[in-house]
Write a protein that holds these residues in place. Structure first.
Motif, short mmCIF file in Angstrom:
data_model
loop_
_atom_site.label_atom_id
_atom_site.label_comp_id
_atom_site.label_asym_id
_atom_site.label_seq_id
_atom_site.Cartn_x
_atom_site.Cartn_y
_atom_site.Cartn_z
N GLN A 69 0.83 -1.21 0.00
CA GLN A 69 0.00 0.00 0.00
C GLN A 69 0.86 1.25 0.00
O GLN A 69 0.56 2.23 -0.69
N GLU A 70 1.93 1.22 0.78
CA GLU A 70 2.83 2.37 0.85
C GLU A 70 3.54 2.59 -0.49
O GLU A 70 3.72 3.74 -0.93
N ARG B 119 1.20 4.30 -2.81
CA ARG B 119 1.07 5.71 -2.50
C ARG B 119 2.27 6.51 -3.03
O ARG B 119 2.13 7.62 -3.54
#
Length: 217
Positions: A209-210, A213
């Motif tokens: 997820q990071e 982003r």
């Protein structure tokens, strides 16, 4: 004798937890009234009771609504999938009406057990861990099938809650709350068996997820 009235006494600590669960039950029924929010409400309830089991619970209102907001989107989607699953099982039951009654009964019983078994674990999983929906469904199925004695115990807990709801329907939400509270102790036992594996999966998902982003920036 003085230990009996000690606020740190395990008995009074447990009574305090039951009182908190009763208060939480009112919050649960209030935030579940639109029905579509029942998933988020149930997740928030489990979030608090799972902390209770580990003696790490905080404030009732702050803890409940924080978990409610944090898991709202995922819990609502999961709740809609669960409702669709119930409709699917019922539709299958009607569709198989021409088959022998024993065969239909056995098939529906197996499907219902698997469905309920996953339900026992999926809400606590969502409350405690950061997983995508697919992983939540997979892990709940693995836990339900791989821990049959606990799954059967959870079924008994909820069956007893159902009996309580039937005879004292006016306070059905209290019975639901007590079932969630008691279930949390058994679910926590199962979670401890998978602690390392679940932590690794959660860390990997958070890393992905990071990375997503960072790529969007």
């Amino acid at each position: 004798m003085s230990r009996l009235f000690d606020p740190e006494n395990k008995f009074w600590n447990f009574i305090g937890k039951i009182a908190d669960v009763t208060c939480m039950s009112f919050l649960w029924v209030g935030t579940s009234l639109p029905l579509v929010t029942m998933g988020a409400a149930t997740t928030a309830f489990y979030s608090y009771t799972m902390h209770q089991v580990r003696d790490t619970e905080g404030g009732i209102l702050s803890g409940y609504f924080k978990a409610f907001r944090h898991n709202f989107k995922k819990a609502t989607l999961l709740w809609l999938l669960e409702v669709a699953g119930l409709v699917g099982v019922w539709t299958l039951f009607l569709f198989l009406g021409g088959l022998p009654a024993v065969l239909i009964g056995a098939l529906v019983l197996c499907l219902a057990f698997l469905f309920l078994g996953c339900t026992f674990y999926i809400w606590p999983l969502l409350a405690v861990f950061e997983f995508p929906l697919k992983k939540l469904l997979t892990n709940s199925f693995v836990m339900a099938v791989g821990n049959l004695p606990v799954t059967l115990t959870l079924a008994l807990v909820w069956a007893l809650a159902g009996v309580g709801c039937f005879y004292l329907s006016g306070v059905f939400f209290v019975w639901v709350g007590l079932a969630i509270f008691v279930s949390s102790y058994f679910v926590d036992m199962v979670f401890k068996k998978y602690t390392g594996e679940l932590a690794e999966e959660e860390a990997a998902w958070k890393q992905k997820q990071e990375e997503r982003r960072q790529r969007k920036k």
